[in-house]
Motif scaffolding. Structure first.
Motif, PDB file in Angstrom:
ATOM      1  N   LEU A 150       0.801  -1.226   0.000  1.00 57.59           N
ATOM      2  CA  LEU A 150       0.000   0.000   0.000  1.00 57.59           C
ATOM      3  C   LEU A 150       0.836   1.279   0.000  1.00 57.59           C
ATOM      4  N   ALA A 151       2.133   1.144   0.305  1.00 60.73           N
ATOM      5  CA  ALA A 151       2.952   2.335   0.566  1.00 60.73           C
ATOM      6  C   ALA A 151       3.007   3.324  -0.601  1.00 60.73           C
ATOM      7  N   ASP A 152       2.837   2.832  -1.833  1.00 68.21           N
ATOM      8  CA  ASP A 152       2.904   3.744  -2.984  1.00 68.21           C
ATOM      9  C   ASP A 152       1.695   4.670  -3.073  1.00 68.21           C
ATOM     10  N   HIS A 153       0.590   4.273  -2.430  1.00 67.10           N
ATOM     11  CA  HIS A 153      -0.648   5.058  -2.583  1.00 67.10           C
ATOM     12  C   HIS A 153      -1.235   5.536  -1.260  1.00 67.10           C
ATOM     13  N   ASP A 154      -0.562   5.251  -0.150  1.00 69.86           N
ATOM     14  CA  ASP A 154      -1.177   5.517   1.147  1.00 69.86           C
ATOM     15  C   ASP A 154      -0.133   6.144   2.076  1.00 69.86           C
ATOM     16  N   LYS A 155      -0.420   7.353   2.558  1.00 73.55           N
ATOM     17  CA  LYS A 155       0.574   8.107   3.336  1.00 73.55           C
ATOM     18  C   LYS A 155       0.943   7.397   4.642  1.00 73.55           C
ATOM     19  N   VAL A 156      -0.077   6.838   5.324  1.00 72.37           N
ATOM     20  CA  VAL A 156       0.193   6.179   6.610  1.00 72.37           C
ATOM     21  C   VAL A 156       1.099   4.963   6.386  1.00 72.37           C
ATOM     22  N   ALA A 157       0.750   4.156   5.365  1.00 72.89           N
ATOM     23  CA  ALA A 157       1.568   2.975   5.056  1.00 72.89           C
ATOM     24  C   ALA A 157       2.996   3.395   4.708  1.00 72.89           C
ATOM     25  N   LEU A 158       3.127   4.469   3.918  1.00 77.86           N
ATOM     26  CA  LEU A 158       4.460   4.943   3.516  1.00 77.86           C
ATOM     27  C   LEU A 158       5.267   5.420   4.728  1.00 77.86           C
ATOM     28  N   ASP A 159       4.617   6.218   5.595  1.00 77.28           N
ATOM     29  CA  ASP A 159       5.319   6.741   6.779  1.00 77.28           C
ATOM     30  C   ASP A 159       5.795   5.615   7.691  1.00 77.28           C
ATOM     31  N   VAL A 160       4.887   4.647   7.958  1.00 76.72           N
ATOM     32  CA  VAL A 160       5.250   3.561   8.885  1.00 76.72           C
ATOM     33  C   VAL A 160       6.312   2.669   8.241  1.00 76.72           C
ATOM     34  N   ARG A 161       6.164   2.411   6.934  1.00 74.26           N
ATOM     35  CA  ARG A 161       7.178   1.611   6.231  1.00 74.26           C
ATOM     36  C   ARG A 161       8.558   2.271   6.355  1.00 74.26           C
ATOM     37  N   ASN A 162       8.613   3.577   6.081  1.00 70.98           N
ATOM     38  CA  ASN A 162       9.902   4.266   6.124  1.00 70.98           C
ATOM     39  C   ASN A 162      10.465   4.347   7.540  1.00 70.98           C
ATOM     40  N   GLN A 163       9.566   4.504   8.520  1.00 72.14           N
ATOM     41  CA  GLN A 163      10.004   4.516   9.918  1.00 72.14           C
ATOM     42  C   GLN A 163      10.675   3.174  10.263  1.00 72.14           C
ATOM     43  N   CYS A 164      10.033   2.069   9.845  1.00 72.48           N
ATOM     44  CA  CYS A 164      10.600   0.741  10.120  1.00 72.48           C
ATOM     45  C   CYS A 164      11.919   0.551   9.372  1.00 72.48           C
ATOM     46  N   LEU A 165      11.967   0.994   8.117  1.00 73.02           N
ATOM     47  CA  LEU A 165      13.211   0.861   7.348  1.00 73.02           C
ATOM     48  C   LEU A 165      14.343   1.668   7.990  1.00 73.02           C
ATOM     49  N   ASP A 166      14.007   2.850   8.529  1.00 77.88           N
ATOM     50  CA  ASP A 166      15.026   3.666   9.209  1.00 77.88           C
ATOM     51  C   ASP A 166      15.534   2.962  10.469  1.00 77.88           C
ATOM     52  N   ILE A 167      14.605   2.354  11.214  1.00 72.65           N
ATOM     53  CA  ILE A 167      14.990   1.650  12.451  1.00 72.65           C
ATOM     54  C   ILE A 167      15.862   0.438  12.110  1.00 72.65           C
ATOM     55  N   TRP A 168      15.444  -0.338  11.101  1.00 71.33           N
ATOM     56  CA  TRP A 168      16.257  -1.505  10.703  1.00 71.33           C
ATOM     57  C   TRP A 168      17.626  -1.061  10.194  1.00 71.33           C
ATOM     58  N   SER A 169      17.668   0.049   9.468  1.00 75.03           N
ATOM     59  CA  SER A 169      18.962   0.544   8.964  1.00 75.03           C
ATOM     60  C   SER A 169      19.868   0.924  10.129  1.00 75.03           C
ATOM     61  N   ALA A 170      19.304   1.630  11.124  1.00 74.56           N
ATOM     62  CA  ALA A 170      20.096   2.022  12.303  1.00 74.56           C
ATOM     63  C   ALA A 170      20.623   0.773  13.006  1.00 74.56           C
ATOM     64  N   ALA A 171      19.772  -0.259  13.108  1.00 78.28           N
ATOM     65  CA  ALA A 171      20.191  -1.501  13.763  1.00 78.28           C
ATOM     66  C   ALA A 171      21.304  -2.174  12.964  1.00 78.28           C
ATOM     67  N   VAL A 172      21.136  -2.247  11.647  1.00 77.38           N
ATOM     68  CA  VAL A 172      22.141  -2.901  10.795  1.00 77.38           C
ATOM     69  C   VAL A 172      23.490  -2.190  10.938  1.00 77.38           C
ATOM     70  N   ILE A 173      23.469  -0.862  10.996  1.00 74.50           N
ATOM     71  CA  ILE A 173      24.718  -0.104  11.153  1.00 74.50           C
ATOM     72  C   ILE A 173      25.377  -0.443  12.497  1.00 74.50           C
ATOM     73  N   SER A 174      24.573  -0.561  13.562  1.00 73.14           N
ATOM     74  CA  SER A 174      25.133  -0.954  14.866  1.00 73.14           C
ATOM     75  C   SER A 174      25.719  -2.364  14.805  1.00 73.14           C
ATOM     76  N   TYR A 175      25.044  -3.280  14.112  1.00 69.79           N
ATOM     77  CA  TYR A 175      25.576  -4.651  14.000  1.00 69.79           C
ATOM     78  C   TYR A 175      26.926  -4.627  13.270  1.00 69.79           C
ATOM     79  N   ILE A 176      26.988  -3.841  12.199  1.00 70.44           N
ATOM     80  CA  ILE A 176      28.240  -3.766  11.420  1.00 70.44           C
ATOM     81  C   ILE A 176      29.359  -3.211  12.304  1.00 70.44           C
ATOM     82  N   HIS A 177      29.042  -2.176  13.090  1.00 73.80           N
ATOM     83  CA  HIS A 177      30.050  -1.601  13.990  1.00 73.80           C
ATOM     84  C   HIS A 177      30.455  -2.608  15.066  1.00 73.80           C
TER      85      HIS A 177
END
Ligand SMILES: [Zn+2]
Length: 311
Positions: free
Chosen positions: A222-249
């Motif tokens: 739904l993220a391509d057509h729905d603001k809430v889905a897009l916001d929550v998707r990006n929030q989760c992707l940002d959190i996973w990215s932050a976690a992945v960077i910590s794992y790499i470090h």
């Protein structure tokens, strides 16, 4: 000819694999009944595995050894479940050797499920070219396991590399089932997805309101057509990215491998995390490979079969 069983016990499904010395014979999925407890599910496993053996004209006592992936902290040396997190709590204290011997006359290797998935990908999947990697399982919760210097990381108390889902990404965040605050799993996983979506100020206008069940798969769709889905998707992707960077470090990984049904959306997930890692991770030696699993949800059972053959 020797035969081997690989078993991956999840919260909603059990995967059972049968192989001989040369090849995988079959993988079957069986429904898990987590609410009925651990002992009940172990009976289901025996029934299903015995059925698989007879379908392939093998006696259950022809099984040489078993690899078992368990969703909790595991001491693989002592073959004990150390701790569970609200899943199969009655597995602590279980006698695994006795179970394997009585039901199959076989030896058993017990390991944490994320570590088994890591072994599967490292030895037979996307991790084959690497000596230093982390596998992240994005299921109901988030599991991790690490290979460093071509060795599976375990640590003094068998929890090293396993608690990536409980790296805190927000010191003031949500209380996690583990007792810590702001864990990756408490901030961006299937466990909390419904809450994340319904807390969005525009939730009432979202197409997600009409869905019976909110999963990452329909959130990504739904993220391509729905603001809430897009916001929550990006929030989760940002959190996973932050976690992945910590794992790499933390683990000096050269590759990060993501496993789980959610990787149906790998075309969005991989480039997003890759861009963040390239921008924000401190890796003067070069670029970390961000990959999706080759074996996907069979990584655990393939890892379990791999270890069964090593006993
Ligand atoms: Zn936690």
């Amino acid at each position: 000819m020797s035969y081997y069983l690989g078993i991956d016990l999840g919260g909603t499904r059990i995967k059972i694999g049968l192989s001989d010395d040369y090849q995988l014979i079959e993988i079957q999925n069986v429904k898990a009944s987590r609410e009925k407890g651990f002992q009940y599910n172990m009976k289901i496993i025996v029934e299903a595995a015995v059925g698989m053996c007879s379908e392939n004209e093998i006696s259950q006592y022809d099984i040489n050894s078993i690899g078992f992936a368990f969703p909790g902290l595991v001491n693989s040396k002592a073959k004990k479940v150390i701790a569970t997190n609200a899943k199969y709590n009655d597995a602590v204290g279980f006698d695994w050797d006795k179970w394997a011997k009585e039901n199959f006359g076989a030896a058993i290797y017990l390991e944490n499920d994320a570590r088994m998935a890591c072994i599967g990908e490292w030895r037979h999947g996307a991790g084959v070219p690497y000596t230093d990697l982390i596998v992240i399982t994005l299921g109901t919760g988030i599991g991790t396991a690490v290979v460093m210097d071509n060795k599976l990381l375990k640590g003094k108390h068998f929890q090293a590399g396993n608690l990536g889902g409980h790296f805190s990404v927000n010191y003031d965040g949500r209380l996690c089932t583990c007792g810590n605050r702001g864990c990756v799993e408490a901030e961006a996983s299937t466990v909390v997805l419904k809450q994340l979506v319904s807390n969005h100020p525009d939730f009432s206008t979202s197409k997600l309101v009409n869905l019976e069940e909110i999963s990452f798969n329909n959130l990504f769709e739904l993220a391509d057509h729905d603001k809430v889905a897009l916001d929550v998707r990006n929030q989760c992707l940002d959190i996973w990215s932050a976690a992945v960077i910590s794992y790499i470090h933390a683990f000096d990984s050269e590759a990060v491998i993501l496993v789980g049904g959610i990787m149906n959306s790998k075309d969005v997930i991989l480039p997003y995390i890759e861009e963040k890692v390239n921008e924000l991770a401190w890796t003067p030696w070069g670029k970390v490979a961000i990959l999706s699993a080759d074996l996907n949800d069979s990584a655990g059972v393939i890892g379990a079969l791999h270890m069964a053959q090593k006993i």
